[in-house]
Motif scaffolding. Sequence first.
Motif, PDB file in Angstrom:
ATOM      1  N   MET A 333      -3.977  18.220 -42.881  1.00 24.05           N
ATOM      2  CA  MET A 333      -4.296  16.867 -42.434  1.00 24.05           C
ATOM      3  C   MET A 333      -5.713  16.493 -42.838  1.00 24.05           C
ATOM      4  N   GLU A 334      -5.899  15.253 -43.284  1.00 24.38           N
ATOM      5  CA  GLU A 334      -7.218  14.689 -43.532  1.00 24.38           C
ATOM      6  C   GLU A 334      -7.321  13.360 -42.794  1.00 24.38           C
ATOM      7  N   TYR A 335      -8.523  13.074 -42.297  1.00 24.28           N
ATOM      8  CA  TYR A 335      -8.745  11.843 -41.523  1.00 24.28           C
ATOM      9  C   TYR A 335     -10.039  11.203 -41.989  1.00 24.28           C
ATOM     10  N   SER A 336      -9.967   9.921 -42.282  1.00 29.77           N
ATOM     11  CA  SER A 336     -11.158   9.140 -42.618  1.00 29.77           C
ATOM     12  C   SER A 336     -11.204   7.921 -41.712  1.00 29.77           C
ATOM     13  N   GLY A 337     -12.379   7.596 -41.206  1.00 33.21           N
ATOM     14  CA  GLY A 337     -12.483   6.388 -40.412  1.00 33.21           C
ATOM     15  C   GLY A 337     -13.303   6.551 -39.156  1.00 33.21           C
ATOM     16  N   PHE A 338     -13.204   5.544 -38.310  1.00 33.70           N
ATOM     17  CA  PHE A 338     -14.024   5.444 -37.104  1.00 33.70           C
ATOM     18  C   PHE A 338     -13.126   5.563 -35.870  1.00 33.70           C
ATOM     19  N   PRO A 339     -13.089   6.739 -35.242  1.00 41.53           N
ATOM     20  CA  PRO A 339     -12.224   6.923 -34.072  1.00 41.53           C
ATOM     21  C   PRO A 339     -12.496   5.907 -32.962  1.00 41.53           C
ATOM     22  N   SER A 340     -13.758   5.491 -32.790  1.00 42.10           N
ATOM     23  CA  SER A 340     -14.064   4.535 -31.728  1.00 42.10           C
ATOM     24  C   SER A 340     -13.414   3.183 -31.990  1.00 42.10           C
ATOM     25  N   MET A 341     -13.268   2.793 -33.246  1.00 42.99           N
ATOM     26  CA  MET A 341     -12.631   1.535 -33.588  1.00 42.99           C
ATOM     27  C   MET A 341     -11.108   1.661 -33.557  1.00 42.99           C
ATOM     28  N   ALA A 342     -10.603   2.868 -33.793  1.00 45.13           N
ATOM     29  CA  ALA A 342      -9.156   3.093 -33.786  1.00 45.13           C
ATOM     30  C   ALA A 342      -8.610   3.315 -32.383  1.00 45.13           C
TER      31      ALA A 342
END
Length: 412
Positions: A333-342
């Motif tokens: 698994m790979e994750y890119s982004g902003f968890p607080s916004m998601a």
Amino acid sequence: MDTGHFVIAGGGLAGATAARTLRSEGFTGTITIACAEAQVPYLRPPLSKEFLLGKDGEDKVPVVPQDWYAENGVDLLLGNPVVAADPQAHTVRLGSGKELEYTKLLIATGARPRKLPLPGSELGGVGTFRTMEDSRRLKAALSDGGRRLVMVGSGWIGMELAAAARSYGNEVTLLGLEDIPLSTAIGPELGAFFRGLHESHGVKFRLPASAKEIKGSGGRASAVVTDAGEEIPADLVVIAAGVMPDTTLAGNAGLTLDDGIVVDASLRTSSPDVFAAGDVANALHPFTGQHHRSEHWYNALMGGKVAAKAMLGQDAELDMVPYFYTDQFDVAMEYSGFPSMAAGQTPVLRGSMDEKSFLAFWLEGNAVVAGMSINRPKVHKTIKALISRRVPVDSARLTDPEVPLEELLPEG
């Protein structure tokens, strides 16, 4: 600036990367890295993945080879951390008692495991997981199989350790406070995917449940008692209840703290000539206009580079899209982004969860703010571009496997 004495407090990825960047940018002054561990700075992700599973040896773990430090004139102090700093006097004191003057100071003290006040936590076979030594010890305990491991914590580290333990043929029971593991991080649907993955490989879950007590026999752990009164047999207990930023040095130095050391986008603290990077830094992100603290290796890597350039007076900001990865059983698994916004958003999917090959996207309005790939390599450059360029997307095209992701990006 090409002279002076730059001190780096902390011997992890952020600190070692900062030293390497300083030299590559032409800094010819003195660099001192003061490490709490008696271990050459190393990468943490392999500790719960490739190294723990025996796929990589210890030669794959250092940030740079040990010879690099002497060859590049970097004074590496192992087991001799910075224990006090005086920003007004521009001095630090080491654990050995020696004082050093500095021109610039980088605090990269990382994080420390959160400890739980559990009766029996001092028993043999009970520990946390953070360091190289922790990984060595757990690998030795698990590699022959046949042990009973109880994981206290259902976050990313807890799930990775559970996967490694089962891969060696050990019994694993995992306790967590959530109804579904990882649901706070990625939502209940994707959390259920990872739970199903683990259960298909024999991992047992007790959710939600917390450890109330660890029982022992002959000085070693023998069972974990849950808050529901269940007694789970255990030869080994790993407490993976998250980490806390190690702000002791910064707090005693009078720096502004708020869930870590508060820094601007260039990683400057509230005190001139003092910077912070890595797990301990709560940095202002130009993309969101908010402060974010990340405990993932990519943040430490990029933060070390940005801090070094800012210490040299260059224009540099930590403006990258956050990224991390995990390997569990046959899932990458790979994750890119902003968890607080998601957070709170229901992801949309492209591909098949049943086939363990799909993408998940979190949208704010019609813009992607986070993306995850399961067994889909080489897509995150495009996902990061979708996020950083704030590209409006059609949800139907985003989830259509027949539409190349690259076609969702505007030209230019």
